[in-house]
Write a protein that holds these residues in place. Structure first.
Motif, PDB file in Angstrom:
ATOM      1  N   LEU A 136       1.073   2.892 -40.210  1.00  0.00           N
ATOM      2  CA  LEU A 136       0.785   1.495 -40.533  1.00  0.00           C
ATOM      3  C   LEU A 136       0.977   0.638 -39.293  1.00  0.00           C
ATOM      4  O   LEU A 136       2.032   0.665 -38.659  1.00  0.00           O
ATOM      5  N   THR A 137      -0.043  -0.126 -38.945  1.00  0.00           N
ATOM      6  CA  THR A 137       0.035  -0.993 -37.774  1.00  0.00           C
ATOM      7  C   THR A 137       0.376  -2.420 -38.186  1.00  0.00           C
ATOM      8  O   THR A 137       0.267  -2.787 -39.363  1.00  0.00           O
ATOM      9  N   GLY A 144      -2.776  -7.240 -45.123  1.00  0.00           N
ATOM     10  CA  GLY A 144      -2.291  -7.190 -46.494  1.00  0.00           C
ATOM     11  C   GLY A 144      -1.533  -8.442 -46.888  1.00  0.00           C
ATOM     12  O   GLY A 144      -1.525  -8.840 -48.053  1.00  0.00           O
ATOM     13  N   MET A 145      -0.888  -9.082 -45.900  1.00  0.00           N
ATOM     14  CA  MET A 145      -0.102 -10.292 -46.163  1.00  0.00           C
ATOM     15  C   MET A 145      -0.892 -11.551 -45.822  1.00  0.00           C
ATOM     16  O   MET A 145      -0.319 -12.640 -45.728  1.00  0.00           O
ATOM     17  N   GLY A 146      -2.197 -11.416 -45.650  1.00  0.00           N
ATOM     18  CA  GLY A 146      -3.008 -12.521 -45.143  1.00  0.00           C
ATOM     19  C   GLY A 146      -2.928 -13.796 -45.932  1.00  0.00           C
ATOM     20  O   GLY A 146      -3.150 -14.891 -45.387  1.00  0.00           O
ATOM     21  N   HIS A 147      -2.637 -13.718 -47.214  1.00  0.00           N
ATOM     22  CA  HIS A 147      -2.598 -14.904 -48.067  1.00  0.00           C
ATOM     23  C   HIS A 147      -1.225 -15.555 -48.080  1.00  0.00           C
ATOM     24  O   HIS A 147      -1.008 -16.549 -48.786  1.00  0.00           O
ATOM     25  N   ASP A 153       9.737 -13.327 -37.900  1.00  0.00           N
ATOM     26  CA  ASP A 153      10.435 -12.056 -37.737  1.00  0.00           C
ATOM     27  C   ASP A 153      10.306 -11.129 -38.941  1.00  0.00           C
ATOM     28  O   ASP A 153      10.685  -9.960 -38.871  1.00  0.00           O
ATOM     29  N   LEU A 154       9.748 -11.631 -40.054  1.00  0.00           N
ATOM     30  CA  LEU A 154       9.709 -10.821 -41.271  1.00  0.00           C
ATOM     31  C   LEU A 154       8.767  -9.629 -41.135  1.00  0.00           C
ATOM     32  O   LEU A 154       9.099  -8.508 -41.551  1.00  0.00           O
ATOM     33  N   ILE A 155       7.583  -9.833 -40.555  1.00  0.00           N
ATOM     34  CA  ILE A 155       6.643  -8.725 -40.372  1.00  0.00           C
ATOM     35  C   ILE A 155       7.274  -7.655 -39.486  1.00  0.00           C
ATOM     36  O   ILE A 155       7.128  -6.450 -39.739  1.00  0.00           O
ATOM     37  N   GLY A 156       7.998  -8.086 -38.462  1.00  0.00           N
ATOM     38  CA  GLY A 156       8.665  -7.132 -37.580  1.00  0.00           C
ATOM     39  C   GLY A 156       9.704  -6.300 -38.296  1.00  0.00           C
ATOM     40  O   GLY A 156       9.945  -5.137 -37.943  1.00  0.00           O
ATOM     41  N   ASN A 157      10.340  -6.854 -39.320  1.00  0.00           N
ATOM     42  CA  ASN A 157      11.313  -6.102 -40.112  1.00  0.00           C
ATOM     43  C   ASN A 157      10.640  -5.234 -41.168  1.00  0.00           C
ATOM     44  O   ASN A 157      11.078  -4.110 -41.441  1.00  0.00           O
ATOM     45  N   LEU A 158       9.567  -5.761 -41.775  1.00  0.00           N
ATOM     46  CA  LEU A 158       8.882  -5.027 -42.831  1.00  0.00           C
ATOM     47  C   LEU A 158       8.104  -3.829 -42.291  1.00  0.00           C
ATOM     48  O   LEU A 158       8.058  -2.775 -42.921  1.00  0.00           O
ATOM     49  N   GLY A 159       7.477  -3.994 -41.127  1.00  0.00           N
ATOM     50  CA  GLY A 159       6.611  -2.943 -40.583  1.00  0.00           C
ATOM     51  C   GLY A 159       7.281  -1.588 -40.478  1.00  0.00           C
ATOM     52  O   GLY A 159       6.799  -0.596 -41.041  1.00  0.00           O
ATOM     53  N   PRO A 160       8.418  -1.479 -39.773  1.00  0.00           N
ATOM     54  CA  PRO A 160       9.094  -0.178 -39.676  1.00  0.00           C
ATOM     55  C   PRO A 160       9.547   0.342 -41.037  1.00  0.00           C
ATOM     56  O   PRO A 160       9.534   1.553 -41.274  1.00  0.00           O
ATOM     57  N   ARG A 186       1.522  -3.287 -50.827  1.00  0.00           N
ATOM     58  CA  ARG A 186       0.597  -2.405 -51.556  1.00  0.00           C
ATOM     59  C   ARG A 186      -0.824  -2.564 -51.010  1.00  0.00           C
ATOM     60  O   ARG A 186      -1.524  -1.577 -50.775  1.00  0.00           O
ATOM     61  N   ASP A 187      -1.266  -3.803 -50.790  1.00  0.00           N
ATOM     62  CA  ASP A 187      -2.633  -4.042 -50.318  1.00  0.00           C
ATOM     63  C   ASP A 187      -2.854  -3.526 -48.900  1.00  0.00           C
ATOM     64  O   ASP A 187      -3.995  -3.235 -48.517  1.00  0.00           O
TER      65      ASP A 187
END
Length: 442
Positions: A136-137, A144-147, A153-160, A186-187
């Protein structure tokens, strides 16, 4: 509606289960396959090999082999007539002995239709398409979170966390998008995998494919002008689906994580976590269930650590199934209030979801207003920020813009006036967002 899909349309990162070329390659006993054939013909009134092939999800050659075996046992007989509309195909019907055997088999189990997949073959396919194999990049997760408008910093924590395929606990005050973030994860998964219609273990059939949980991809059909056939490139006992997502909330109970046995039909249905293999399992509103959170996590100690689950048949026999799902717990409680240290160690990532700051709150407010065609009024916004939010210590939440704007829309529609925003309408909307603490005489 069937559509033509090129061979490249099947996800290149997931190895498809090969179609069995004969009955031996199904991995099932001849008696089980014969009985499912007889039950299917009895219940569905199908009499052509091509029809039976589509229903039991085996190649025509394998079905013909099964029919010939049943004929040799005098359980089937040819009808003696050719079907002109079906390429002069011979029809077959149950003999009296075949009907008796079908009824006897139905008394043992009402399951008929698609042939199941042996548990060991299913486990091998789960491994080939494991959620932990996904790469997942950041761009995929952002799409997926576009809306959503999220802290940087949240994407940086969620990604891994998502990319690891390990368990995640999201916690924080209510109304700040934990459920929306779970759906965004999920999306972002994107690709497709193969879900078995049913799995066989120790002679028992467990149905897995569930149209409510699994979203089937477009059915593959061949171009009649093409020399290369694609529709049977994988075992038709599987359904080609989006990676599954199971979402549960306060209704989740421990017995929903066990095999569901129908005592009338004498059939099994896979539990929720088995249906979510290869995808995600979202436990929303953790702490609102009848069973305490500690008990729910205790049920998953072995699955979370060893990627395998233990289920039990009605006979008491226990067996192991794959546990390959990204588990996301979402709660409004502080983790220390609902878990002990041992349980928290089993949950690999803990991510706090706070309310937005004022800048992000205004971005969300403007986005919602634009979507709902509510004109922005500067005086109303200033009134909201300077007179209302200080009364709650400037605690902004993601749900509040939608709530306030919907309230103002409801007033405008009732009064028969164009959508508009004003300090007075802000006051009326605000009054419905909170309940005053006061004694009520009874």
């Amino acid at each position: 509606m069937n559509v033509q899909i090129s061979p490249a349309a099947i996800t290149p990162t997931v190895i498809a289960p090969p179609a069995p070329r004969n009955l031996q390659e199904t991995g099932l006993s001849m008696v089980m396959m014969r009985d499912i054939l007889l039950k299917t013909m009895f219940r569905m009134n199908v009499d052509l090999v091509t029809q039976i092939s589509r229903v039991v999800c085996l190649p025509v050659t394998a079905v013909q082999e099964l029919v010939d075996m049943a004929r040799g046992q005098r359980l089937l007989e040819a009808t003696g007539t050719l079907h002109a509309t079906s390429g002069n195909e011979m029809g077959y019907q149950l003999t009296d002995a075949g009907k008796a055997r079908a009824l006897d088999a139905l008394a043992q189990s009402e399951y008929y239709g698609a042939m199941p997949v042996p548990l060991e073959d299913y486990a091998a396919q789960v491994k080939r398409q494991s959620v932990r194999n996904m790469k997942l990049t950041r761009d995929q997760l952002l799409t997926g979170m576009g809306h959503l408008i999220l802290p940087e910093d949240l994407i940086g924590n969620l990604g891994p966390a998502v990319g690891s395929g390990r368990s995640i606990l999201m916690y924080g005050p209510p109304g700040n998008g934990k459920s929306s973030i779970s759906n965004g994860i999920r999306d972002s998964l994107g690709d497709k995998i193969f879900i078995p219609r049913a799995v066989e273990y120790s002679g028992q059939v467990i149905t897995v494919y569930d149209p409510i949980v699994h979203s089937a991809a477009e059915e593959i059909s061949d171009d009649p002008n093409s020399l290369r056939k694609t529709s049977n490139r994988f075992d038709q006992r599987y359904v080609y689906c989006q990676r599954p997502s199971v979402i549960t909330g306060g209704e989740l109970t421990l017995d929903m994580l066990d095999l569901n046995y129908n005592s009338v039909a004498r059939t099994y249905t896979a539990p929720l976590q088995m249906k979510s293999n290869g995808g995600i399992f979202i436990v929303d509103d953790l702490g609102r269930q009848a069973d305490p959170p500690q008990k729910l996590v205790n049920r998953w100690i072995v699955p979370l650590e060893e990627s395998r689950d233990i289920l039990q048949l009605q006979s008491g026999e226990k067996f192991t199934v794959p546990f390959d799902t990204l588990v996301i717990f979402s709660t409004n409680f502080h983790p220390n209030e609902i878990f002990d240290g041992a349980a928290l160690r089993r949950i690999f990532f803990k991510i706090k979801i706070d309310g937005p700051n004022q800048e992000n709150f205004l971005k969300i407010f403007a986005m919602v207003a634009r979507k709902k065609k509510m004109p922005i009024d500067q005086a109303a916004i200033l009134h909201l920020l300077k007179n209302k939010y200080p009364t709650i210590n400037n605690n902004y939440a993601n749900y509040q813009p939608v709530f306030l704007i919907d309230q103002m829309i409801a007033v405008c529609e009732f009064e028969g006036i164009p959508y508009q925003m004003s300090p007075e309408l802000i006051d009326r909307a605000w009054a419905n967002m909170f309940v005053k603490n006061e004694a009520i005489a009874r």
